[in-house]
Scaffold this active site. Sequence first.
Site, PDB file in Angstrom:
ATOM      1  N   GLN A 177     -16.368  -0.141   0.817  1.00  0.00           N
ATOM      2  CA  GLN A 177     -15.154   0.194   0.084  1.00  0.00           C
ATOM      3  C   GLN A 177     -15.144  -0.530  -1.265  1.00  0.00           C
ATOM      4  O   GLN A 177     -14.623  -0.007  -2.259  1.00  0.00           O
ATOM      5  CB  GLN A 177     -13.904  -0.142   0.894  1.00  0.00           C
ATOM      6  CG  GLN A 177     -13.616  -1.607   1.101  1.00  0.00           C
ATOM      7  CD  GLN A 177     -12.408  -1.812   2.005  1.00  0.00           C
ATOM      8  OE1 GLN A 177     -12.257  -1.181   3.036  1.00  0.00           O
ATOM      9  NE2 GLN A 177     -11.539  -2.708   1.609  1.00  0.00           N
TER      10      GLN A 177
ATOM     11  N   LYS B 299       0.799  -1.230   0.000  1.00  0.00           N
ATOM     12  CA  LYS B 299       0.000   0.000   0.000  1.00  0.00           C
ATOM     13  C   LYS B 299       0.832   1.281   0.000  1.00  0.00           C
ATOM     14  O   LYS B 299       0.373   2.314  -0.502  1.00  0.00           O
ATOM     15  CB  LYS B 299      -0.950   0.005   1.197  1.00  0.00           C
ATOM     16  CG  LYS B 299      -2.037  -1.055   1.134  1.00  0.00           C
ATOM     17  CD  LYS B 299      -2.995  -0.908   2.301  1.00  0.00           C
ATOM     18  CE  LYS B 299      -4.106  -1.935   2.246  1.00  0.00           C
ATOM     19  NZ  LYS B 299      -5.107  -1.747   3.319  1.00  0.00           N
TER      20      LYS B 299
ATOM     21  N   ALA C 194      -3.472   2.176  15.715  1.00  0.00           N
ATOM     22  CA  ALA C 194      -2.798   3.282  15.029  1.00  0.00           C
ATOM     23  C   ALA C 194      -2.100   2.792  13.768  1.00  0.00           C
ATOM     24  O   ALA C 194      -1.177   3.439  13.286  1.00  0.00           O
ATOM     25  CB  ALA C 194      -1.796   3.949  15.974  1.00  0.00           C
TER      26      ALA C 194
ATOM     27  N   GLY D  98     -17.475  -5.560  10.478  1.00  0.00           N
ATOM     28  CA  GLY D  98     -16.504  -5.241   9.442  1.00  0.00           C
ATOM     29  C   GLY D  98     -16.988  -5.520   8.035  1.00  0.00           C
ATOM     30  O   GLY D  98     -16.383  -5.035   7.073  1.00  0.00           O
TER      31      GLY D  98
END
Length: 285
Positions: free
Chosen positions: A257, A73, A133, A250
């Site tokens: 998406q 990514k 995070a 989820g």
Amino acid sequence: MTKPLNFKQELTCVFGQPVAENPTQCMIEAAYQACGLEWRYLTIEVAPENLEQAVEGLRAMGFRGANLTIPHKVEVIQYLDGISDAAAMMGAVNCIVRQGDHLLGDNTDGKGFVQSLKEVTDPQGKKIVMFGAGGAARAIGVETALAGAAEITIVNRSAERGAALVKLLNEKTEVRTRFELWDGDFTLADDVDVVINATSIGLYPDVDAVFPLDFSSLKPNMIISDVIPNPPETHLLREAAKIGCPTLDGLGMLVNQGVIGFQLWTGVDPDPKVMRAALEEVFGV
């Protein structure tokens, strides 16, 4: 009469690690079929050292786009012709779209989450607590900030990574963001509106993992969400449901998406219900 074969199919793909049955592939191809599009979505394993050649292969073979998973990514950005503003903030791309002769990068992770959240509540003006995070947290943090969240608290075991995400959000967006160290069961403040698990706690095969949260601090008006699609019902969501909290699994983020990527590639609006049904079949829901 036998229907003639059509070999001129449009192609999209995902670059990433191999899986026995790729849920996204099943979801996207079900949407192609429902929309009457003779497209294919292929799962292609690409080693990190071959990423540049793989991107050039997209150009050469006329692929309309691609998704990317870990570990590509970030590294893929250098091989693209441009990226969206949101992807630039996150420093990561998970979706490539061909526009003419150019390959452009975007990130649909956070957008998919925000769309899922909006089916329950508008994030504008909401106080959010997010656990984690990493890449998913960065994408969700940026997009919820851009959607007008009033305040985001990042809760993470690593102070360094948590502080880095807080710094990013405070510098690049207008949302008030702060960090709290995750040490033991975390206690939520009474005025929290939305709780997000952006970690892998509870992800298959560790489906019985206990989420480190003081569940007595949950209030029925808090919306509890989990980015983990497998299993759709995690320990966090089960316990939140017992208290009466609205929950988001989820699968919603994954579907939304997928919808965004589908629209970017094809210009067609797919049916989210068809896509979710395909995922539920894969996961045995």
